[in-house]
Write an enzyme that holds these catalytic residues in place. Structure first.
Site, PDB file in Angstrom:
ATOM      1  N   GLU A   1     -12.282 -28.312  -8.225  1.00 39.03           N
ATOM      2  CA  GLU A   1     -13.145 -29.378  -8.234  1.00 39.03           C
ATOM      3  C   GLU A   1     -14.458 -29.002  -9.001  1.00 39.03           C
ATOM      4  O   GLU A   1     -15.622 -28.987  -8.401  1.00 39.03           O
ATOM      5  CB  GLU A   1     -13.585 -29.720  -6.772  1.00 39.03           C
ATOM      6  CG  GLU A   1     -12.462 -29.954  -5.947  1.00 39.03           C
ATOM      7  CD  GLU A   1     -12.616 -30.592  -4.506  1.00 39.03           C
ATOM      8  OE1 GLU A   1     -13.929 -30.450  -4.510  1.00 39.03           O
ATOM      9  OE2 GLU A   1     -11.845 -30.959  -3.894  1.00 39.03           O
TER      10      GLU A   1
ATOM     11  N   GLU B   1      -4.983 -30.372  -1.907  1.00 37.08           N
ATOM     12  CA  GLU B   1      -5.753 -30.510  -0.670  1.00 37.08           C
ATOM     13  C   GLU B   1      -5.786 -32.074  -0.298  1.00 37.08           C
ATOM     14  O   GLU B   1      -6.036 -33.155  -1.086  1.00 37.08           O
ATOM     15  CB  GLU B   1      -7.431 -30.410  -0.927  1.00 37.08           C
ATOM     16  CG  GLU B   1      -7.875 -28.780  -0.929  1.00 37.08           C
ATOM     17  CD  GLU B   1      -9.255 -28.535  -1.204  1.00 37.08           C
ATOM     18  OE1 GLU B   1      -9.913 -29.442  -0.680  1.00 37.08           O
ATOM     19  OE2 GLU B   1      -9.700 -27.496  -1.803  1.00 37.08           O
TER      20      GLU B   1
HETATM   21  C1  FCB Z   1     -13.115 -30.235  -0.839  1.00 37.04           C
HETATM   22  C2  FCB Z   1     -13.272 -28.794  -0.989  1.00 37.04           C
HETATM   23  C3  FCB Z   1     -12.799 -27.971   0.118  1.00 37.04           C
HETATM   24  C4  FCB Z   1     -13.382 -28.351   1.261  1.00 37.04           C
HETATM   25  C5  FCB Z   1     -13.024 -29.940   1.560  1.00 37.04           C
HETATM   26  C6  FCB Z   1     -13.325 -30.702   2.739  1.00 37.04           C
HETATM   27  O1  FCB Z   1     -13.971 -30.843  -1.888  1.00 37.04           O
HETATM   28  O2  FCB Z   1     -12.426 -28.207  -2.378  1.00 37.04           O
HETATM   29  O3  FCB Z   1     -13.531 -26.530  -0.083  1.00 37.04           O
HETATM   30  O4  FCB Z   1     -14.774 -28.358   1.642  1.00 37.04           O
HETATM   31  O5  FCB Z   1     -13.488 -30.486   0.321  1.00 37.04           O
END
Ligand code: FCB
Length: 465
Positions: free
Chosen positions: A175, A371
């Site tokens: 990210e 994620e």
């Molecule tokens: C993302 C991050 C991760 C976590 C989630 C909720 O942006 O990569 O580390 O904090 O959000």
């Protein structure tokens, strides 16, 4: 059929070999911040400064995963995941940011990976999930300097040449927009480390330019240093534009809006297409970063996967203005979960996939959801359980949307749930819980939530249950 017999369910079935996993990140779970030669990261310094983190918390202990990794791997095995995404802490490997390699730091990841392999879980290692060495912040201001990209590539070489015998799936950076645009942004909320406020938008864009450059150099370093055939990915959280309805005009609007939404035009565009989005550059004018000759070729490296971190999205519709689209904001009572930005928008997962394949013109690029998950105000009830129905609702809807993309033939290969366990949620400290394992921070006990059992069943049946 007898009354108590239930016909087998087959809907929302994923293809054989679909990769089910869970994700975490070093600073959020490890603790043990001064053990075995580790030096501070920018997150140690940032969180130790009063006023930055909710309730003054830090990652000093976090989930104590550094010591409890064997227990955590047992939970993974119990869950049934075959894939685990974690990150490697740069300040454990090269405590001063550049130069000497700390072999004791490398050893921790050897132990972790061997334990995963013993349980038939494939490790997917993210080389940078925001915890950069404080020493480099002190030396040249971290991502403000182009030197950071070179030091990152050397760090990658150090890791991959040592751990590449047992890790073959690498992710360069997590990210980019968060630790650059939110870490240096003039108005960023909640603040992210290092928390240096730069003066101009151009300087912010320069930090993300250095990070995409680091990604490119990192890909080259991985391939050069790996002793075995391996895969390389970027993990991106591009802002997903979702058409308000699936009519041709709104879908075209969502495609166009992708360029100027968030920092997409300067991150995912150059990484996949080799150029910043022209629409973004026009919008930025004098605020565009300085790009040196050859940078774009380095940034656009061949990838084996693209990792997508998707939690929410932005609704777009066609409009009769110069751009041909407009963004629609969420009203206060639009459903969201336990974060200010966690608007529930399951179709974002579907559109994320389509935008990579169609809008960015990469239909062959295999995708992993690296994620997806949500925070909920979880508590242990008096039977000792955590019944997180909101999380099951959220995950079920998102997985159905992902299934739609798979069903339509898009190359989605796997899904990593964020997160295996409740952890240090950056500026929110321990107040926001994203885990499917509840972490009792007093005792470091893990308690499987209702969503843990639900996800276990999805994995067992290879479908959304
Ligand atoms: C993302 C991050 C991760 C976590 C989630 C909720 O942006 O990569 O580390 O904090 O959000």
């Amino acid at each position: 059929m007898l009354e108590h017999e239930i016909a087998p369910m087959t809907s929302y079935q994923f293809p054989p070999g679909f990769m089910w996993g869970a994700a975490t990140a070093s600073y959020q779970i490890e603790g043990a911040v001064s053990e075995a030669g580790r030096q501070p990261s920018v997150w140690d310094t940032f969180s130790a400064t009063p006023g930055h983190i909710y309730d003054g918390k830090t990652g000093e202990i976090a989930c104590n995963h550094y010591h409890l990794y064997e227990t955590d791997v047992k939970w993974m095995a119990e869950l049934g995941i075959q894939h685990y995404r974690f990150s490697i802490a740069w300040p454990r490997i090269i405590p001063d940011g550049r130069g000497r390699v700390n072999e004791a730091g490398v050893d921790f990841y050897r132990r972790l990976v061997d334990c995963l392999r013993e349980h038939d879980i494939t490790p997917h290692a993210t080389l940078f999930h925001w915890d950069s060495p404080q020493a480099l912040e002190d030396r040249y201001g971290s991502w403000r300097s182009r030197e950071m990209a070179m030091d990152y590539a050397d760090y990658v070489t150090a890791v991959v040449s040592r751990l590449g015998d047992r890790i073959t799936d690498w992710m360069t950076i997590n990210e980019i927009s968060c630790f650059t645009h939110m870490g240096y942004g003039v108005e960023a909320t909640p603040p992210h480390a290092p928390g240096t406020r730069v003066r101009t938008a151009k300087e912010v864009w320069q930090t993300s330019h250095h990070a995409v450059l680091a990604h490119g150099l990192g890909c080259q370093a991985i391939r050069a240093a790996s002793p075995r055939a391996c895969t390389v990915a970027l993990v991106d959280n591009f802002a997903v534009t979702v058409p308000i309805s699936e009519s041709p005009e709104h879908m075209v609007a969502a495609q166009k809006a992708l360029h100027t939404c968030g920092s997409n035009g300067g991150i995912i565009f150059p990484v996949l297409t080799g150029a910043y989005s022209p629409a973004l550059l026009e919008q930025l004018g004098a605020d565009a970063p300085d790009i040196q000759d050859g940078d774009l070729d380095i940034i656009q490296q061949p990838l084996d996967w693209l990792g997508l971190n998707i939690y929410s999205g932005v609704y777009v519709r066609a409009a009769e203005n110069q751009q041909g689209y407009e963004f629609l904001s969420f009203r206060d009572n639009y459903p969201r979960l336990h974060m200010p930005w966690l608007w529930i928008l399951p179709e974002a997962l579907y559109w994320a996939v389509r935008h990579v394949s169609d809008s960015l013109g990469k239909p062959e690029l295999p995708l992993l959801v690296t994620e997806n998950g949500c925070a909920a105000p979880d508590v242990v009830n008096n039977q000792g359980e955590v019944i997180d129905l909101e999380r099951i609702l959220y995950l079920r809807q998102y997985l159905k949307a992902l299934h739609r993309a798979v069903d339509e033939g898009y190359p989605v290969r796997g899904y990593f749930l964020w997160s295996l366990l409740d952890n240090f949620e950056w500026a929110w400290g321990y107040d926001r819980r994203f885990g499917i394992l509840y972490t009792d921070y007093e005792t470091q006990q893990r308690i499987p939530k209702a969503s843990f059992h639900w996800y276990q069943e999805c994995i067992r049946q290879n479908r959304v249950v």
